[in-house]
Scaffold this motif. Structure first.
Motif, PDB file in Angstrom:
ATOM      1  N   GLY A  17       0.990  -1.703   0.086  1.00  0.00           N
ATOM      2  CA  GLY A  17      -0.090  -0.151   0.125  1.00  0.00           C
ATOM      3  C   GLY A  17       0.751   1.081   0.145  1.00  0.00           C
ATOM      4  O   GLY A  17       2.002   1.249   0.322  1.00  0.00           O
ATOM      5  N   GLY A  18       0.426   2.345  -0.814  1.00  0.00           N
ATOM      6  CA  GLY A  18       1.030   3.591  -0.395  1.00  0.00           C
ATOM      7  C   GLY A  18       1.884   3.292  -1.833  1.00  0.00           C
ATOM      8  O   GLY A  18       1.836   2.735  -2.451  1.00  0.00           O
ATOM      9  N   GLY A  80      -6.665  -0.528   0.201  1.00  0.00           N
ATOM     10  CA  GLY A  80      -6.009  -0.117  -0.975  1.00  0.00           C
ATOM     11  C   GLY A  80      -5.415  -0.380  -2.310  1.00  0.00           C
ATOM     12  O   GLY A  80      -7.263  -0.151  -2.583  1.00  0.00           O
ATOM     13  N   ARG A  83      -8.563  -0.062  -5.566  1.00  0.00           N
ATOM     14  CA  ARG A  83      -9.800   0.271  -4.036  1.00  0.00           C
ATOM     15  C   ARG A  83     -10.612  -0.238  -3.891  1.00  0.00           C
ATOM     16  O   ARG A  83     -11.874  -0.691  -5.548  1.00  0.00           O
ATOM     17  N   ASP A 147      -4.861   5.102   1.918  1.00  0.00           N
ATOM     18  CA  ASP A 147      -3.700   4.441   2.372  1.00  0.00           C
ATOM     19  C   ASP A 147      -3.810   4.748   3.824  1.00  0.00           C
ATOM     20  O   ASP A 147      -2.898   3.794   4.254  1.00  0.00           O
TER      21      ASP A 147
END
Length: 279
Positions: A17-18, A80, A83, A147
């Motif tokens: 994530g991110g 995450g 989406r 996130d």
């Protein structure tokens, strides 16, 4: 301060994530993250939030033997990739507004310790457009991506990843949240669950849930445009100077998305402003 490991060693699990998450792992009930140039500010901020009794942020536990910061793991779900459909849920949206307000109330008394300042490890590029002319009011999170907001039972209850924290205004904070959750973006670049949503309405819902002032509502579009223009320059600069996930985002076209957001904001400014300021 040095973190003392528990007697029983725990495996390291890479956290997904991110966009910039290299080296972030979970170890038992903790998260380990590389120390960055802004870490002194973040650690002081997290200590203040703990002392203020704010439950919506991780606790800073110290530095481990590998030189990484150790934070408590915040349980729950984040949006995450791909989406989830619930990203468009308006009840979740309003809970984001309430969480940001709770964070602002907790951080209101925080003063940066002597010698500590915001430091992101890159220089301001030449030609950078001007920042909004509104003075800082608090130390903001300024990275309210899907996130970075933790939900439990459909309610936003936690903020993670304070790496972008710095002194800012409340309207900058709300603009940042709206950028991701309204979203303030060309629909072609929005997360799939948000392609067809009523953006002005979602801006109003978030503003109302937060309790946004009339003054800040009137400033929102101006701030969004100024921040968007600046972000193109800053994203290019940080990609060149720091590489990694930042360079990958630039190579994948984040600069073009920023330009499209600017055009979209200019086209929809009147509608967004009307939704925010209507009685």
């Amino acid at each position: 301060m040095t973190y003392t490991e528990p007697a029983d060693p725990q495996p390291e699990i890479q956290l997904a994530g991110g966009d910039v998450t290299a080296g972030v792992v979970r170890v038992g009930d903790t998260v380990r993250r590389p120390v960055g140039t802004n870490s002194p500010l973040v650690h002081a901020l997290l200590r203040h939030l703990e002392e203020a009794g704010f439950a919506g942020a991780p606790r800073f536990l110290g530095i481990d033997a590998a030189g990484r910061e150790v934070l408590t793991f915040v349980p729950g779900e984040v949006a995450g990739r791909p989406r989830p459909a619930w990203l468009a849920d308006e009840e979740r949206l309003t809970s984001v507004g309430r969480l940001v307000r709770a964070y602002h109330e907790a951080v209101a008394g925080f003063v940066l310790p002597e010698g500590v300042r915001a430091d992101f490890g890159f220089s301001e590029p030449p030609g950078m457009p001007p920042a909004p002319p509104y003075p800082p009011e608090l130390v903001g999170h300024l990275d309210y991506t899907p996130d970075n907001i933790v939900f439990r039972d459909g309610e936003a209850v936690g903020l993670i990843d304070f790496d972008m924290a710095r002194p800012t205004s409340r309207v900058d904070e709300l603009m940042n949240a709206m950028m991701y959750w309204a979203p303030l973006a060309d629909p072609a670049d929005a997360d799939p669950p948000l392609h067809e949503v009523d953006v002005p309405r979602r801006c109003r819902l978030l503003a109302d849930a937060y309790g946004m002032s009339e003054t800040d509502r009137a400033r929102l579009v101006e701030v969004a445009l100024l921040r968007t223009r600046r972000s193109w320059f800053s994203m290019r600069q940080i990609a060149e100077e720091q590489g990694g996930g930042w360079a990958r985002m630039w190579e994948e076209g984040v600069g073009d998305r920023i330009k499209r957001r600017e055009t979209w904001l200019e086209r929809h400014a009147v509608a967004i402003d009307a939704a925010l300021t209507a009685p």
